[in-house]
Design a protein around this motif. Sequence first.
Motif, PDB file in Angstrom:
ATOM      1  N   SER A 109       0.834  -1.202   0.000  1.00 50.55           N
ATOM      2  CA  SER A 109       0.000   0.000   0.000  1.00 50.55           C
ATOM      3  C   SER A 109       0.868   1.251   0.000  1.00 50.55           C
ATOM      4  CB  SER A 109      -0.898   0.044   1.247  1.00 50.55           C
ATOM      5  OG  SER A 109      -1.491  -1.206   1.483  1.00 50.55           O
ATOM      6  N   LEU A 110       1.810   1.310   0.939  1.00 52.52           N
ATOM      7  CA  LEU A 110       2.758   2.416   0.926  1.00 52.52           C
ATOM      8  C   LEU A 110       4.065   2.041   1.599  1.00 52.52           C
ATOM      9  CD1 LEU A 110       1.970   5.387   3.325  1.00 52.52           C
ATOM     10  CD2 LEU A 110       0.812   3.236   3.542  1.00 52.52           C
ATOM     11  N   VAL A 111       5.085   2.825   1.266  1.00 49.57           N
ATOM     12  CA  VAL A 111       6.429   2.582   1.789  1.00 49.57           C
ATOM     13  C   VAL A 111       6.848   3.823   2.565  1.00 49.57           C
ATOM     14  CG1 VAL A 111       8.837   2.117   1.159  1.00 49.57           C
ATOM     15  CG2 VAL A 111       6.983   1.103  -0.173  1.00 49.57           C
ATOM     16  N   ILE A 112       7.180   3.617   3.831  1.00 51.67           N
ATOM     17  CA  ILE A 112       7.636   4.722   4.670  1.00 51.67           C
ATOM     18  C   ILE A 112       9.152   4.627   4.764  1.00 51.67           C
ATOM     19  CG2 ILE A 112       7.576   5.722   6.996  1.00 51.67           C
ATOM     20  CD1 ILE A 112       4.814   5.811   5.920  1.00 51.67           C
ATOM     21  N   TYR A 113       9.832   5.670   4.308  1.00 49.95           N
ATOM     22  CA  TYR A 113      11.297   5.704   4.417  1.00 49.95           C
ATOM     23  C   TYR A 113      11.683   6.664   5.545  1.00 49.95           C
ATOM     24  CZ  TYR A 113      16.062   7.238   3.365  1.00 49.95           C
ATOM     25  OH  TYR A 113      17.376   7.593   3.469  1.00 49.95           O
ATOM     26  N   GLU A 159      14.376   4.300  -5.130  1.00 52.50           N
ATOM     27  CA  GLU A 159      14.009   4.601  -6.518  1.00 52.50           C
ATOM     28  C   GLU A 159      12.947   3.613  -7.009  1.00 52.50           C
ATOM     29  OE1 GLU A 159      17.331   4.940  -9.205  1.00 52.50           O
ATOM     30  OE2 GLU A 159      15.896   5.122 -10.871  1.00 52.50           O
ATOM     31  N   TYR A 160      13.142   2.356  -6.629  1.00 53.98           N
ATOM     32  CA  TYR A 160      12.206   1.297  -7.035  1.00 53.98           C
ATOM     33  C   TYR A 160      10.772   1.657  -6.618  1.00 53.98           C
ATOM     34  CZ  TYR A 160      10.159  -3.451  -7.133  1.00 53.98           C
ATOM     35  OH  TYR A 160       9.366  -4.541  -7.372  1.00 53.98           O
ATOM     36  N   TYR A 161      10.624   2.069  -5.351  1.00 49.44           N
ATOM     37  CA  TYR A 161       9.270   2.368  -4.861  1.00 49.44           C
ATOM     38  C   TYR A 161       8.798   3.767  -5.254  1.00 49.44           C
ATOM     39  CZ  TYR A 161       8.931  -1.998  -2.263  1.00 49.44           C
ATOM     40  OH  TYR A 161       8.836  -3.327  -1.932  1.00 49.44           O
ATOM     41  N   SER A 162       9.757   4.667  -5.444  1.00 50.57           N
ATOM     42  CA  SER A 162       9.395   6.020  -5.876  1.00 50.57           C
ATOM     43  C   SER A 162       8.779   5.957  -7.282  1.00 50.57           C
ATOM     44  CB  SER A 162      10.646   6.887  -5.846  1.00 50.57           C
ATOM     45  OG  SER A 162      10.359   8.129  -6.379  1.00 50.57           O
ATOM     46  N   LYS A 163       9.406   5.174  -8.155  1.00 55.29           N
ATOM     47  CA  LYS A 163       8.893   5.002  -9.525  1.00 55.29           C
ATOM     48  C   LYS A 163       7.472   4.449  -9.522  1.00 55.29           C
ATOM     49  CE  LYS A 163      12.956   3.904 -12.316  1.00 55.29           C
ATOM     50  NZ  LYS A 163      13.767   2.697 -12.569  1.00 55.29           N
ATOM     51  N   ARG A 164       7.183   3.654  -8.493  1.00 53.02           N
ATOM     52  CA  ARG A 164       5.852   3.032  -8.403  1.00 53.02           C
ATOM     53  C   ARG A 164       4.887   3.879  -7.581  1.00 53.02           C
ATOM     54  NH1 ARG A 164       9.694  -0.319  -9.505  1.00 53.02           N
ATOM     55  NH2 ARG A 164       9.303  -2.222 -10.728  1.00 53.02           N
ATOM     56  N   HIS A 165       5.311   5.111  -7.250  1.00 51.66           N
ATOM     57  CA  HIS A 165       4.482   6.079  -6.503  1.00 51.66           C
ATOM     58  C   HIS A 165       4.022   5.554  -5.149  1.00 51.66           C
ATOM     59  CE1 HIS A 165       4.584   8.244 -10.236  1.00 51.66           C
ATOM     60  NE2 HIS A 165       4.112   7.167 -10.854  1.00 51.66           N
ATOM     61  N   LYS A 166       4.914   4.827  -4.484  1.00 50.69           N
ATOM     62  CA  LYS A 166       4.553   4.248  -3.189  1.00 50.69           C
ATOM     63  C   LYS A 166       5.288   4.945  -2.037  1.00 50.69           C
ATOM     64  CE  LYS A 166       2.545   0.359  -4.850  1.00 50.69           C
ATOM     65  NZ  LYS A 166       1.130   0.088  -4.698  1.00 50.69           N
ATOM     66  N   LEU A 167       6.330   5.720  -2.374  1.00 50.64           N
ATOM     67  CA  LEU A 167       7.291   6.139  -1.346  1.00 50.64           C
ATOM     68  C   LEU A 167       6.900   7.443  -0.635  1.00 50.64           C
ATOM     69  CD1 LEU A 167      10.185   5.183  -0.387  1.00 50.64           C
ATOM     70  CD2 LEU A 167      11.034   7.105  -1.708  1.00 50.64           C
ATOM     71  N   THR A 168       6.959   7.405   0.702  1.00 49.11           N
ATOM     72  CA  THR A 168       6.836   8.626   1.509  1.00 49.11           C
ATOM     73  C   THR A 168       8.070   8.730   2.373  1.00 49.11           C
ATOM     74  OG1 THR A 168       4.437   8.448   1.618  1.00 49.11           O
ATOM     75  CG2 THR A 168       5.488   9.815   3.280  1.00 49.11           C
TER      76      THR A 168
END
Length: 193
Positions: A109-113, A159-168
């Motif tokens: 659903s989402l990735v928290i960095y 980058e992997y998750y940013s490209k997939r619009h998941k990264l916060t």
Amino acid sequence: MLNIVVLGAPCSGKGTQSEKIATTYDLTHLSTGDHFRNEIKLRTPVGLLAQSFIDKGELVPDSIVLKEIYRKAIKKIVKKGIVFDGFPRTEHQAQMLQRSLHRRNLSVSLVIYIDVDESELINRMLNRCHNSALRSDDNAEIFQNRITVYKNQTLPLLEYYSKRHKLTKISGMASVEEVFTCIKKAIDAHLND
Ligand code: AMP
């Protein structure tokens, strides 16, 4: 289902924050690091094998992580979703996770960095050595290797998750409560989308 990946360097606070996310949103907390430490304590064959990598600050090979930990753990999911803490740590693991969730009609659903400066990571590690139950991989030399491994193998996941619009991206340079407030805002925004 709410499936959240928490990414962060060693000592970024990802374990603490993952636990808080799981409690607040009633999710299953899946920490691969905790799982390995438990196996090591029980002196199982997997634990002994994992220990030889963990003690050097290396990643446990994907074959062990995926077979012994991830596939077993994911079957136990009974709650409303999972907080993945320390998994995935490589692009290959991320692809496997995506495939496995997809087979169940699910997704990340989402990735928290949690972003923490390197000098602060080192301060925290030194404090942990002084103050708490010592981990076999908490000493300056091994810690430096864990950071190098993290930069080389795990950071590309941004980058992997940013490209997939998941990264916060959340700044981890604040108190546990302040960081959690920011994380909660991001999750609530996702839920209200
Ligand atoms: P952690 O508690 O997340 O910092 O994990 C402690 C150690 O366990 C790491 O430094 C790795 O050696 C190992 N480990 C945990 N999760 C993984 C993973 N997903 N892939 C490979 N090794 C892992």
